[in-house]
Design an enzyme around this catalytic site. Structure first.
Site, PDB file in Angstrom:
ATOM      1  N   SER A  71       1.176  -1.206  -0.013  1.00 52.04           N
ATOM      2  CA  SER A  71      -0.193   0.111   0.077  1.00 52.04           C
ATOM      3  C   SER A  71       0.845   0.723  -0.439  1.00 52.04           C
ATOM      4  CB  SER A  71      -0.958  -0.158   1.568  1.00 52.04           C
ATOM      5  OG  SER A  71      -1.757  -0.885   0.657  1.00 52.04           O
ATOM      6  N   LYS A 108       0.769   3.731  -3.174  1.00 54.77           N
ATOM      7  CA  LYS A 108      -0.444   4.581  -3.190  1.00 54.77           C
ATOM      8  C   LYS A 108      -0.446   5.918  -3.630  1.00 54.77           C
ATOM      9  CE  LYS A 108      -3.370   1.081  -0.886  1.00 54.77           C
ATOM     10  NZ  LYS A 108      -4.340   0.679   0.360  1.00 54.77           N
ATOM     11  N   TYR A 135      -3.770  -3.635  -9.632  1.00 50.61           N
ATOM     12  CA  TYR A 135      -3.489  -3.080  -8.865  1.00 50.61           C
ATOM     13  C   TYR A 135      -2.658  -3.763  -7.905  1.00 50.61           C
ATOM     14  CZ  TYR A 135      -3.834  -2.225  -3.710  1.00 50.61           C
ATOM     15  OH  TYR A 135      -3.959  -1.187  -1.906  1.00 50.61           O
ATOM     16  N   TYR A 189      -4.642   5.339   7.851  1.00 46.90           N
ATOM     17  CA  TYR A 189      -6.534   4.600   7.471  1.00 46.90           C
ATOM     18  C   TYR A 189      -7.051   4.719   9.316  1.00 46.90           C
ATOM     19  CZ  TYR A 189      -4.370   1.998   4.162  1.00 46.90           C
ATOM     20  OH  TYR A 189      -2.837   1.252   3.715  1.00 46.90           O
ATOM     21  N   VAL A 228       1.363  -3.413   4.226  1.00 49.08           N
ATOM     22  CA  VAL A 228       1.953  -4.897   5.046  1.00 49.08           C
ATOM     23  C   VAL A 228       2.392  -6.120   5.225  1.00 49.08           C
ATOM     24  CG1 VAL A 228      -1.010  -4.805   5.218  1.00 49.08           C
ATOM     25  CG2 VAL A 228       0.188  -5.842   3.547  1.00 49.08           C
TER      26      VAL A 228
END
Length: 443
Positions: A64, A67, A191, A243, A261
């Site tokens: 992530s 992003k 993705y 988040y 992660v």
């Protein structure tokens, strides 16, 4: 002299190395099998100097953490209005993989959660771009931030695809709301490939330093993102990057950041440095346990919280002197110093507007100024123009052309630009005063 910074980083890692709380991500085989004892850190300056400690050369998938960078590339390609029309910028307060859209607009809340990231990935390339084309755009784009060619780890991508049920569900939800019109499986596979690009903490620190430097890669010198897009990326990172823990992160640590992660975390201190850590064990938010503690440690010990007020700077106005010249004219010399931004230029303009004494010649001395930003330059230029309109002779001591007045495009075409006071006629008393000042200092 041997720099103390690597020793400081070694000591920092050792302070947290014994913490074995948290667990590896278990839904991607390669991440579940990763060595949980790996620990690394890198700090990159804006001129590309890297300070490292621990497993700084170890490769892991970016996940992530891709992003923000892909968001920036999509903004450059499609433009801010088009991207905002597809994906919002509001914090969700939810986990990164929630199946949720904004209840009013029907679009993903922000580009840092998976729903938003999938929509952003679908924007890459021209309409109808293939899975392979979008994957290559993502890989090459991330490489531009890192300053070297990165590669997709096919093993990680394959394992992630086998467990991609939730992302496939999110993509089908987006397709059902016409957020994008591409095949949902293709978008998810692209993705996943984007998230499977391999990086080291050294790569991540350079990527973070690129954002810290206004989109300018410190190694290649490439302007990867325009300053306006770069600002947008950092703002969304600050509010949404962590988040459902974004509020806690920003209040306690105060460094715009993004986690993955795989165990990586990178943070950006605008105008200062890029920081990256790696440690695979995760907390309940999906953030590296040791990575978060190291960032908290650095924030406290190095005063990196973005909301920490800086120490009061010395006045922008170093000296403000008035003299009577040989011909009877009242001469004023205003000497500035340091970095001049909006607030500093306002302070100078307020001093220039002092009605207490009349002035015939106004000399603005910029020899000790390090930089003038665009807004301050415009304000000072306008103020000097108004002095001229009032019949005051304006002189600039600006050997480095901080005010950009040299050449045919000068905003102050009639202003005389000098390197020293010796070039100003009629200032014998000024020079004598300076000699006395120097003599006094030597006593």
């Amino acid at each position: 002299m041997r720099s103390p910074i690597p020793d400081f980083l070694d000591e920092t890692l050792n302070r947290h190395r014994s913490d074995r709380s948290g667990e590896n991500a278990d839904y991607i085989p390669d991440l579940a099998a990763a060595d949980p004892e790996k620990l690394g850190i890198c700090i990159s300056t804006l001129d590309g100097v890297e300070y490292t400690s621990g497993d700084s050369e170890f490769e892991f998938s970016i996940q992530s953490m891709s992003k923000p960078f892909i968001y920036g590339l999509a903004l450059e390609q499609a433009g801010l209005p088009a991207v905002l029309d597809m994906v919002g910028v509001e914090p969700s307060g939810e986990k990164f993989n929630e199946l949720s859209l904004d209840k009013k607009s029907g679009k993903p809340l922000n580009p840092m959660i998976n729903a938003g990231a999938l929509a952003i990935h679908s924007l890459l390339g021209e309409d109808g771009s293939s899975l392979a084309e979008r994957t290559e755009i993502a890989r090459s784009g991330l490489s531009r931030f890192a300053g070297r060619e990165l590669r997709v780890d096919e093993s990680t991508a394959a394992g992630e695809w086998e467990a991609a049920y939730r992302n496939i569900a999110i993509a089908n939800m987006l397709r059902s709301y016409d957020v994008f019109l591409d095949d949902p499986d293709d978008v998810v596979q692209g993705y996943i490939a984007q998230c499977s690009v391999l990086v080291t903490v050294k790569d991540l620190a350079i990527m973070a330093a690129t954002l810290a430097g206004g989109g300018l890669n410190p190694i290649t010198g490439e302007q990867v993102l325009s300053p306006r897009v770069n600002r947008q990326v950092l703002a969304v990172m600050m509010t949404c990057g962590m988040y459902d823990a974004a509020g806690d992160w920003m209040t306690e640590i105060g460094i715009p950041a993004k986690s993955g992660v795989s165990g990586g975390v990178f943070g950006v201190m605008p105008g200062q440095v890029g920081i990256a850590t790696f440690s695979p064990r995760l907390d309940r938010h999906g953030t590296s346990v040791r990575g978060a503690k190291i960032f908290r440690d650095l924030s406290n010990r190095l005063s990196l919280h973005i909301m920490d007020a800086p120490e009061p700077a010395r006045s922008i106005i170093r000296r403000d002197r008035r003299f009577v010249g040989n011909n009877g004219e009242m001469v004023r010399i205003c000497s500035l110093q340091g970095l001049i931004q909006w607030s500093g230029s306002e302070n100078v303009i307020r001093a220039m507007d002092d009605p207490a004494t009349s002035t015939n010649v106004f000399i603005l001395d910029l020899r000790r100024v390090n930089e003038i930003n665009g807004v301050a330059r415009k304000m000072l230029t306008e103020a000097l123009s108004r002095l001229k309109e009032d019949g005051i002779r304006v002189v600039l001591m600006d050997p480095e052309d901080m005010m950009k007045c040299k050449g045919p495009d000068s905003a102050l075409p009639d202003v005389k630009i000098l390197d020293s006071l010796k070039s100003v006629k009629g200032l014998k008393r000024v020079r004598n005063d300076r000699r006395r000042e120097m003599a006094d200092r030597s006593v």
